[in-house]
Every structure is written in structure tokens, then in C-alpha cells.
Design a protein around this motif. Structure first.
Motif, PDB file in Angstrom:
ATOM      1  N   TRP A  28     -19.084  -2.863  31.301  1.00 39.75           N
ATOM      2  CA  TRP A  28     -18.492  -1.671  32.080  1.00 39.75           C
ATOM      3  C   TRP A  28     -19.634  -1.088  33.153  1.00 39.75           C
ATOM      4  O   TRP A  28     -20.726  -1.232  32.985  1.00 39.75           O
ATOM      5  N   SER A  29     -19.025  -0.494  34.093  1.00 38.69           N
ATOM      6  CA  SER A  29     -20.078   0.154  35.395  1.00 38.69           C
ATOM      7  C   SER A  29     -18.968   1.100  36.208  1.00 38.69           C
ATOM      8  O   SER A  29     -17.849   1.278  35.856  1.00 38.69           O
ATOM      9  N   ILE A  30     -19.885   2.072  36.819  1.00 37.52           N
ATOM     10  CA  ILE A  30     -18.929   2.799  37.317  1.00 37.52           C
ATOM     11  C   ILE A  30     -18.023   2.238  38.486  1.00 37.52           C
ATOM     12  O   ILE A  30     -16.872   2.803  38.608  1.00 37.52           O
ATOM     13  N   LYS A  39      -6.412   9.252  32.837  1.00 38.07           N
ATOM     14  CA  LYS A  39      -7.689   9.908  33.049  1.00 38.07           C
ATOM     15  C   LYS A  39      -8.164   9.679  34.603  1.00 38.07           C
ATOM     16  O   LYS A  39      -7.937   8.907  35.255  1.00 38.07           O
ATOM     17  N   HIS A  40      -9.266  10.361  34.833  1.00 40.98           N
ATOM     18  CA  HIS A  40      -9.723  10.363  36.183  1.00 40.98           C
ATOM     19  C   HIS A  40     -11.037   9.662  36.154  1.00 40.98           C
ATOM     20  O   HIS A  40     -11.870   9.800  35.519  1.00 40.98           O
ATOM     21  N   GLY A  41     -11.032   8.495  37.084  1.00 38.93           N
ATOM     22  CA  GLY A  41     -12.120   7.564  36.883  1.00 38.93           C
ATOM     23  C   GLY A  41     -13.502   8.206  37.479  1.00 38.93           C
ATOM     24  O   GLY A  41     -13.385   8.987  38.597  1.00 38.93           O
ATOM     25  N   LEU A  42     -14.485   7.740  36.847  1.00 43.23           N
ATOM     26  CA  LEU A  42     -15.808   8.072  37.423  1.00 43.23           C
ATOM     27  C   LEU A  42     -16.194   7.426  38.815  1.00 43.23           C
ATOM     28  O   LEU A  42     -16.739   8.033  39.706  1.00 43.23           O
ATOM     29  N   ARG A  46     -17.166   9.749  41.800  1.00 46.11           N
ATOM     30  CA  ARG A  46     -18.663   9.755  42.666  1.00 46.11           C
ATOM     31  C   ARG A  46     -18.144   9.390  44.206  1.00 46.11           C
ATOM     32  O   ARG A  46     -19.016   9.922  45.149  1.00 46.11           O
ATOM     33  N   GLU A  47     -17.067   8.901  44.442  1.00 43.82           N
ATOM     34  CA  GLU A  47     -16.703   8.636  45.773  1.00 43.82           C
ATOM     35  C   GLU A  47     -16.586   9.806  46.522  1.00 43.82           C
ATOM     36  O   GLU A  47     -16.708  10.168  47.662  1.00 43.82           O
ATOM     37  N   LEU A  67     -26.389   9.765  43.325  1.00 45.65           N
ATOM     38  CA  LEU A  67     -26.510   9.085  42.216  1.00 45.65           C
ATOM     39  C   LEU A  67     -25.388   8.958  41.310  1.00 45.65           C
ATOM     40  O   LEU A  67     -24.083   9.281  41.726  1.00 45.65           O
ATOM     41  N   GLU A  68     -25.540   8.290  40.341  1.00 43.66           N
ATOM     42  CA  GLU A  68     -24.465   7.873  39.212  1.00 43.66           C
ATOM     43  C   GLU A  68     -24.087   9.290  38.471  1.00 43.66           C
ATOM     44  O   GLU A  68     -24.985   9.773  37.908  1.00 43.66           O
ATOM     45  N   PRO A  69     -22.741   9.542  38.296  1.00 40.46           N
ATOM     46  CA  PRO A  69     -22.305  10.677  37.357  1.00 40.46           C
ATOM     47  C   PRO A  69     -22.663  10.178  35.700  1.00 40.46           C
ATOM     48  O   PRO A  69     -22.934   8.893  35.665  1.00 40.46           O
ATOM     49  N   ASN A  70     -22.716  11.013  34.908  1.00 34.64           N
ATOM     50  CA  ASN A  70     -23.046  10.657  33.619  1.00 34.64           C
ATOM     51  C   ASN A  70     -21.901   9.731  32.869  1.00 34.64           C
ATOM     52  O   ASN A  70     -20.650  10.038  33.033  1.00 34.64           O
ATOM     53  N   ALA A  71     -22.103   8.530  32.480  1.00 38.04           N
ATOM     54  CA  ALA A  71     -21.214   7.737  31.995  1.00 38.04           C
ATOM     55  C   ALA A  71     -20.660   7.919  31.012  1.00 38.04           C
ATOM     56  O   ALA A  71     -19.214   7.593  30.606  1.00 38.04           O
TER      57      ALA A  71
END
Length: 127
Positions: A28-30, A39-42, A46-47, A67-71
Motif C-alpha cells: 500500500w502507498s499513497i 471513497k476519496h483517495g489520499l 495530496r494532489e 508531505l503525506e496525509p495521514n494514511a
């Protein structure tokens, strides 16, 4: 004897299940967390934060990296275009972030609207 065999089988089953879960989590990754009908994807969240920050970087003197949103975040699909803004200091967050807002989620039993805070950091300037 049957109890001992069942116990060993249960141990093997638990170990196999944990191994499968670990493989799922490591794959799994962003980048792969994309939006679906429900669902709305991370990735898309992020984009949207990146687009906002690119506009801010172009118009301001400060430069930011997204940075990355909370997974752990899971939100329903947004029915309208996402909105972005700097997270207000009044919300008490300790570090700067961009707030990605969905004012109208697709009908669901959990939430009508949501916001996700995507952390940012100042770009470091190398001499």
C-alpha cells in the motif's frame, strides 16, 4: 491429540493470515490509494494540496513542500470539487498544514462533509 492438532492448525492459520496482512500493508502507498465510487483517495487529496501549495509558492516569498496525509484517513467520495486553504491556527495544529475540504460528500451514513489536514514543511535552501 485432536486438540493438539487443532491448536497447531490454528497457529499456522494465524501466522499465514498475519503474513498476508503484512504483504498487503507493504504494497500500500499513497500513490496507489486512488478514489473509488465510495471513497476519496489520499492520492487525490495530496494532489489537491500540492496544487494549492504550488499556487501559494508562486505568489508568496515562502516556499513549502507538501508531505503525506495521514494514511489512517478514510473519507467518503466528494460529490463536488475539493476546496483548499491553509489550516487556520485557531484549530490548534502544532505544525503548518493545508486543509483539503469536501463541503458535500456523496450520500453515506457517516459524514456529509469532511476535511483532511495535509502537513507541509518549509523548503530548505541550499547555498
Amino acid at each position: 491429540m485432536a486438540i493438539e492438532r487443532a491448536s497447531k492448525l490454528r497457529s499456522i492459520l494465524v501466522a499465514a493470515t498475519l503474513s498476508a496482512c503484512i504483504l498487503c500493508l507493504t504494497s500500500w502507498s499513497i500513490e496507489t490509494d486512488r478514489s473509488t465510487e465510495l471513497k476519496h483517495g489520499l492520492f487525490e487529496i495530496r494532489e489537491e494540496a500540492r496544487r494549492f501549495v504550488a499556487q501559494e509558492n508562486a505568489s508568496e516569498h515562502e516556499q513549502w513542500n507538501v508531505l503525506e496525509p495521514n494514511a489512517k484517513v478514510l473519507v467518503p467520495r466528494c460529490a463536488v470539487p475539493l476546496q483548499t486553504q491553509w489550516t487556520p491556527k485557531s484549530l490548534g495544529r502544532s505544525k503548518p498544514s493545508v486543509m483539503v475540504v469536501c463541503p458535500d460528500a456523496v450520500p453515506n451514513a457517516v459524514m456529509k462533509r469532511w476535511d483532511v489536514h495535509v502537513p507541509v514543511e518549509r523548503k530548505t535552501h541550499h547555498p
